[in-house]
Design an enzyme around this catalytic site. Sequence first.
Site, PDB file in Angstrom:
ATOM      1  N   LYS A  14       0.829  -1.217   0.000  1.00 40.44           N
ATOM      2  CA  LYS A  14       0.000   0.000   0.000  1.00 40.44           C
ATOM      3  C   LYS A  14       0.862   1.265   0.000  1.00 40.44           C
ATOM      4  CE  LYS A  14      -2.239  -1.058   3.830  1.00 40.44           C
ATOM      5  NZ  LYS A  14      -1.629  -2.372   4.197  1.00 40.44           N
ATOM      6  N   ARG A  89      -9.269   0.819   9.440  1.00 37.32           N
ATOM      7  CA  ARG A  89      -8.894  -0.565   9.745  1.00 37.32           C
ATOM      8  C   ARG A  89      -9.977  -1.273  10.561  1.00 37.32           C
ATOM      9  NH1 ARG A  89      -2.931   0.229   9.332  1.00 37.32           N
ATOM     10  NH2 ARG A  89      -1.820  -1.697   9.754  1.00 37.32           N
ATOM     11  N   ARG A 128      11.303  -6.105   4.218  1.00 35.42           N
ATOM     12  CA  ARG A 128      11.217  -4.700   4.620  1.00 35.42           C
ATOM     13  C   ARG A 128      11.867  -4.509   5.996  1.00 35.42           C
ATOM     14  NH1 ARG A 128       5.350  -2.021   4.689  1.00 35.42           N
ATOM     15  NH2 ARG A 128       5.209  -3.061   6.698  1.00 35.42           N
ATOM     16  N   ARG A 134      12.147  -1.614  10.540  1.00 38.00           N
ATOM     17  CA  ARG A 134      10.960  -1.550  11.410  1.00 38.00           C
ATOM     18  C   ARG A 134      10.919  -2.771  12.309  1.00 38.00           C
ATOM     19  NH1 ARG A 134       5.443  -0.184   8.248  1.00 38.00           N
ATOM     20  NH2 ARG A 134       4.607  -1.355  10.003  1.00 38.00           N
ATOM     21  N   ARG A 146      -0.236  -9.307  13.195  1.00 39.43           N
ATOM     22  CA  ARG A 146      -0.778  -8.205  12.375  1.00 39.43           C
ATOM     23  C   ARG A 146      -1.660  -8.756  11.261  1.00 39.43           C
ATOM     24  NH1 ARG A 146       4.664  -5.959  10.896  1.00 39.43           N
ATOM     25  NH2 ARG A 146       3.677  -4.430   9.559  1.00 39.43           N
TER      26      ARG A 146
END
Length: 190
Positions: A14, A89, A128, A134, A146
Amino acid sequence: MLNIVLFGPPGAGKGTQAEKIIEKYDLIHLSTGDILRSELAGKTKLGLQAKKYMDKGELVPDKVVISMIETKIDQNPDANGFIFDGFPRTTAQAKALDELMSKKTIHIKAMIMLSVDHEELVSRLLNRGKIAGRSDDQDMAIIENRIKVYNTETAPLIDYYNMQGKYRYVSGMGTLEEIFKRICETIGDL
Ligand code: AMP
């Protein structure tokens, strides 16, 4: 005004696609995850409150993210439109967004769902985690949580937007350019 909800599980791409969309259509990118991370980096009260949820891969309370989004919309009165990334969300967030927009006599044109296989999501998130550092992308248990939270709390929004005739499916598999082309075709058909 072109207001689009860019939807999909963590790791669907996204953020990456939002960057390309805002450039092409001259829109404002509103990512609740990015806003929360910058609050966290600035050690603000909001950031420190959000940290305990983010560290576990849980959702930050609706009230917090809704008021963040309201502030950002108000800060951009002359925008051509907004790309909502990682928001809404929950059903409560989607309803709040609809109310917020109707107060301003604007509306969401479409919800574009980027669909990606579970295995591919996990591999993109771990990748990532290595590149961007992160912490929530570096731990398998947080990643799986998640995705689970997405499936239970966020995926029901597909029905919410489908009922409004705004749901659009886009395959999020393939190269960045292939996916971007599909998104642009979808936007072109709106
Ligand atoms: P993201 O960058 O979208 O993957 O978001 C990272 C983390 O920020 C999530 O795991 C949540 O803890 C929090 N977060 C981001 N957006 C929202 C939202 N709309 N509602 C609740 N929590 C959020």
